[in-house]
Design a protein around this motif. Structure first.
Motif, mmCIF file in Angstrom:
data_model
loop_
_atom_site.group_PDB
_atom_site.id
_atom_site.type_symbol
_atom_site.label_atom_id
_atom_site.label_comp_id
_atom_site.label_asym_id
_atom_site.label_seq_id
_atom_site.Cartn_x
_atom_site.Cartn_y
_atom_site.Cartn_z
ATOM 1 N N TYR A 141 0.821 -1.217 0.000
ATOM 2 C CA TYR A 141 0.000 0.000 0.000
ATOM 3 C C TYR A 141 0.855 1.269 0.000
ATOM 4 O O TYR A 141 0.344 2.362 0.219
ATOM 5 C CB TYR A 141 -0.920 0.012 1.214
ATOM 6 C CG TYR A 141 -1.847 -1.180 1.269
ATOM 7 C CD1 TYR A 141 -2.904 -1.316 0.367
ATOM 8 C CD2 TYR A 141 -1.657 -2.191 2.208
ATOM 9 C CE1 TYR A 141 -3.749 -2.416 0.410
ATOM 10 C CE2 TYR A 141 -2.500 -3.294 2.255
ATOM 11 C CZ TYR A 141 -3.542 -3.400 1.345
ATOM 12 O OH TYR A 141 -4.378 -4.497 1.393
ATOM 13 N N TRP A 306 -6.452 1.024 -1.012
ATOM 14 C CA TRP A 306 -6.045 1.221 0.386
ATOM 15 C C TRP A 306 -6.669 0.120 1.233
ATOM 16 O O TRP A 306 -7.744 -0.384 0.893
ATOM 17 C CB TRP A 306 -6.507 2.606 0.863
ATOM 18 C CG TRP A 306 -5.902 3.047 2.160
ATOM 19 C CD1 TRP A 306 -6.564 3.290 3.333
ATOM 20 C CD2 TRP A 306 -4.530 3.309 2.424
ATOM 21 N NE1 TRP A 306 -5.681 3.686 4.310
ATOM 22 C CE2 TRP A 306 -4.421 3.709 3.772
ATOM 23 C CE3 TRP A 306 -3.373 3.252 1.651
ATOM 24 C CZ2 TRP A 306 -3.217 4.031 4.365
ATOM 25 C CZ3 TRP A 306 -2.161 3.570 2.248
ATOM 26 C CH2 TRP A 306 -2.084 3.960 3.582
ATOM 27 N N PRO A 307 -6.040 -0.304 2.320
ATOM 28 C CA PRO A 307 -6.592 -1.413 3.108
ATOM 29 C C PRO A 307 -7.932 -1.094 3.753
ATOM 30 O O PRO A 307 -8.744 -1.992 3.970
ATOM 31 C CB PRO A 307 -5.507 -1.682 4.152
ATOM 32 C CG PRO A 307 -4.653 -0.458 4.175
ATOM 33 C CD PRO A 307 -4.706 0.091 2.797
ATOM 34 N N SER A 309 -11.630 1.107 3.583
ATOM 35 C CA SER A 309 -12.564 1.336 2.476
ATOM 36 C C SER A 309 -12.777 2.832 2.295
ATOM 37 O O SER A 309 -13.478 3.473 3.084
ATOM 38 C CB SER A 309 -13.879 0.628 2.779
ATOM 39 O OG SER A 309 -13.619 -0.746 3.060
ATOM 40 N N ARG A 469 -1.753 -5.303 7.874
ATOM 41 C CA ARG A 469 -2.779 -6.273 8.258
ATOM 42 C C ARG A 469 -3.763 -5.672 9.259
ATOM 43 O O ARG A 469 -4.975 -5.911 9.190
ATOM 44 C CB ARG A 469 -2.120 -7.504 8.892
ATOM 45 C CG ARG A 469 -2.004 -8.734 7.996
ATOM 46 C CD ARG A 469 -3.361 -9.380 7.707
ATOM 47 N NE ARG A 469 -4.280 -9.335 8.842
ATOM 48 C CZ ARG A 469 -4.207 -10.119 9.911
ATOM 49 N NH1 ARG A 469 -3.270 -11.043 9.997
ATOM 50 N NH2 ARG A 469 -5.078 -9.999 10.900
ATOM 51 N N GLU A 472 -6.077 -3.638 7.278
ATOM 52 C CA GLU A 472 -6.996 -4.492 6.514
ATOM 53 C C GLU A 472 -8.135 -4.998 7.399
ATOM 54 O O GLU A 472 -9.291 -5.063 6.968
ATOM 55 C CB GLU A 472 -6.233 -5.666 5.900
ATOM 56 C CG GLU A 472 -5.358 -5.275 4.721
ATOM 57 C CD GLU A 472 -4.475 -6.408 4.235
ATOM 58 O OE1 GLU A 472 -3.949 -6.302 3.116
ATOM 59 O OE2 GLU A 472 -4.303 -7.404 4.976
ATOM 60 N N ASP A 473 -7.813 -5.337 8.641
ATOM 61 C CA ASP A 473 -8.858 -5.772 9.577
ATOM 62 C C ASP A 473 -9.906 -4.680 9.764
ATOM 63 O O ASP A 473 -11.098 -4.966 9.938
ATOM 64 C CB ASP A 473 -8.257 -6.124 10.937
ATOM 65 C CG ASP A 473 -7.526 -7.464 10.933
ATOM 66 O OD1 ASP A 473 -7.680 -8.215 9.961
ATOM 67 O OD2 ASP A 473 -6.817 -7.745 11.919
ATOM 68 N N GLY A 475 -10.826 -2.461 7.605
ATOM 69 C CA GLY A 475 -11.552 -2.158 6.380
ATOM 70 C C GLY A 475 -12.877 -2.900 6.315
ATOM 71 O O GLY A 475 -12.909 -4.126 6.453
ATOM 72 N N LYS A 478 -13.147 -5.779 2.179
ATOM 73 C CA LYS A 478 -11.800 -6.298 2.022
ATOM 74 C C LYS A 478 -11.304 -6.045 0.598
ATOM 75 O O LYS A 478 -12.078 -5.738 -0.313
ATOM 76 C CB LYS A 478 -11.769 -7.794 2.369
ATOM 77 C CG LYS A 478 -12.293 -8.098 3.778
ATOM 78 C CD LYS A 478 -11.676 -7.184 4.843
ATOM 79 C CE LYS A 478 -12.279 -7.393 6.220
ATOM 80 N NZ LYS A 478 -11.807 -6.391 7.201
ATOM 81 N N THR A 479 -10.007 -6.170 0.423
ATOM 82 C CA THR A 479 -9.398 -5.808 -0.860
ATOM 83 C C THR A 479 -9.433 -6.950 -1.866
ATOM 84 O O THR A 479 -8.877 -6.816 -2.956
ATOM 85 C CB THR A 479 -7.944 -5.337 -0.641
ATOM 86 O OG1 THR A 479 -7.222 -6.369 0.038
ATOM 87 C CG2 THR A 479 -7.904 -4.069 0.198
ATOM 88 N N ASP A 480 -10.076 -8.071 -1.506
ATOM 89 C CA ASP A 480 -10.179 -9.187 -2.457
ATOM 90 C C ASP A 480 -11.389 -8.989 -3.380
ATOM 91 O O ASP A 480 -12.125 -8.002 -3.275
ATOM 92 C CB ASP A 480 -10.263 -10.529 -1.712
ATOM 93 C CG ASP A 480 -11.429 -10.583 -0.727
ATOM 94 O OD1 ASP A 480 -12.363 -9.746 -0.837
ATOM 95 O OD2 ASP A 480 -11.417 -11.456 0.158
#
Length: 497
Positions: A141, A306-307, A309, A469, A472-473, A475, A478-480
């Protein structure tokens, strides 16, 4: 032996050199400090010292303790040293007059003046801040900022005991952010603010003030707060105020913590924002995809890579930007998507809110809207969109505005723990904390060739990845692939009439 006369002579000279006082104020300032130190004699021939202002203040506080003027408690020492520095500071009206004189030349000259004054007066604790560990870690990122916070002094048991004994049911000032803190002497349990000055910065016909954080985490880390003591709220008016601020100070970003527990900041009781002259990783983050807001088709809209949203809006007219942002806020407040684990309400308790950040991008106003949700579950009792348990060994506190933008503020314990991990990775017989064991094993598997030349850079890189990480939690999307599909479902909902 260092004498009071030498310390005061040097301190007065430093204040003159830093333009806090004029040379003609020398005798007056000296006498004021002598009075605070309960000294009746002064040696005109006392030699000057090679020391900065924070060091001089520490030595004067030491002498005051030895003489029995103050107790050897953190708050008592800070009350005295703030009083000493107040001797060299102009009244608030004069500081504001100079600020706005410089503002006529440029907003940057005005903030430069006030920032330097806040450092020179020891309101910004430069010596303590220098203890912080800070580095940048390259991640997918971008370069995230990692800070291990060592600047805030730990209170010793006696200080804590005295705070409990002297606990007062005082409602003045109502909180640490109230305007009434300006010049407040302080008390045990409430910080000294004799050397505190604020700048009046009206926003949207309301009284707001600008000050700097005593423990800056980034360049010109400032706090913009309402004169009225009222709870933080993310509303259309908040968007209006932060964009108005960037109109007044186009070189600064400004943002707000969210207004709900878990995803909010540490002080939700007083309406305030954080600002500064710094470029965070999120600022430079690329736009992952663009989309159109049907009701605001001339507002540029995108989702940021970005991790967390993030919806980014841009327009030359801030009023249009505010309207578009408010529409998204209203829609998000009521939005649920069970497939994405997003629930807007539990009974009457709201869960959805936004962390907004405003800045100028050339001639355009830019708003980043970070979608937040504070719901908890049995699996994640601290928050579904909060750092999960497997990253708590690094960070388990709330993810506030600063972290959202890509600056980790990590606990002091990590300084020694990371040093121990380095030794362990180099084959030394040391005891690594149990909660770091899994992480250390992962590092060893990922980096089989660790030596004294690369161990620090490897550990910094992995700490950066761990912080990514953490983000990401937090967010909500998620970025997938499934997370991005869910994000687009919300955008479609925003565009529904």
């Amino acid at each position: 032996m260092t004498t009071v006369s030498s310390l005061i002579t040097t301190l007065v000279d430093q204040a003159i050199q830093k333009n806090m006082i004029d040379a003609s104020d020398r005798i007056y300032s000296r006498n004021q400090v002598l009075g605070l130190m309960e000294e009746t004699e002064f040696n005109e021939a006392a030699p000057k010292l090679e020391a900065d202002i924070p060091t001089l203040l520490e030595k004067l506080a030491d002498i005051a303790v030895d003489k029995g003027i103050i107790e050897n408690l953190l708050d008592a020492r800070e009350i005295l040293t703030a009083k000493i520095m107040n001797v060299f500071l102009s009244k608030p009206s004069e500081v504001n007059r100079i600020f706005y004189e410089k503002y006529k030349a440029s907003p940057e000259q005005a903030t430069d003046f006030f920032y330097q004054l806040s450092k020179d007066s020891n309101y910004i604790q430069t010596k303590r801040i220098a203890k912080n560990i800070h580095f940048k870690a390259d991640t997918k990122y971008g370069e995230l900022d990692i800070t291990i916070n060592l600047s805030k002094p730990e209170k010793d048991p006696e200080q804590i005991k005295r705070e409990k004994e002297m606990k007062q049911d005082s409602s003045y000032p109502k909180c640490l952010l109230c305007a009434e803190n300006e010049g407040y002497v302080g008390r045990i349990g409430h910080p000294a603010r004799s050397n505190h000055r604020v700048i009046h910065v009206p926003l949207e016909e309301e009284d707001w003030f600008l000050q700097y954080s005593p423990y800056v985490y980034y360049n010109e880390h400032s706090i913009v707060f309402s004169k009225e003591h009222r709870p933080m709220k993310i509303t259309k008016e908040a968007f209006e105020r932060i964009t108005a601020f960037t109109e007044k100070f186009p070189h600064y970003f400004i943002g707000s913590n969210a207004d709900l527990p878990i995803v909010g900041g540490s002080i939700l009781s007083h309406d305030h924002y954080q600002a500064g002259h710094y470029t965070f990783a999120m600022t430079n983050a690329a736009e992952e995809f663009n989309f159109t807001l049907d009701n605001y088709s001339d507002v540029k809209a995108s989702v940021v890579k970005w991790p967390l949203s993030v919806i980014r809006l841009r327009h030359p007219e801030r009023e249009k930007l505010v309207d578009a942002a408010n529409d998204i806020l209203i829609k998000w407040r009521q939005y649920s998507d069970l497939d994405a684990n997003i629930v807007a309400f539990t009974d009457d308790t709201p869960h959805n809110t936004i962390t907004p950040i405003a800045r100028r991008r050339g001639n355009e106003f830019e708003l980043d809207l970070v979608l937040r949700n504070n719901r908890t579950s049995e699996e994640h009792p601290m928050g579904i969109f909060h750092p999960h348990e497997d990253v708590h060994h690094i960070k388990k506190e709330n993810i506030g505005l600063i972290e959202v933008m890509g600056l980790a503020v990590l606990p002091p314990r990590l300084k020694d723990e990371l040093a121990t991990i380095e030794q362990f990775l180099l084959g030394k017989q040391v005891n690594v904390a149990d909660y770091h064991q899994d992480w250390v094993q992962e590092i060893q598997e990922k980096h089989p060739l660790i030596d004294s030349n690369n161990v620090t850079s490897i550990l910094e890189e992995e700490l950066g990845n761990k912080f990514a990480r953490v983000l990401e939690d937090a967010g909500v999307y998620k970025t997938d692939e499934s997370g991005r599909k869910a994000f687009k479902r919300f955008i479609s909902f925003v565009n529904q009439v």
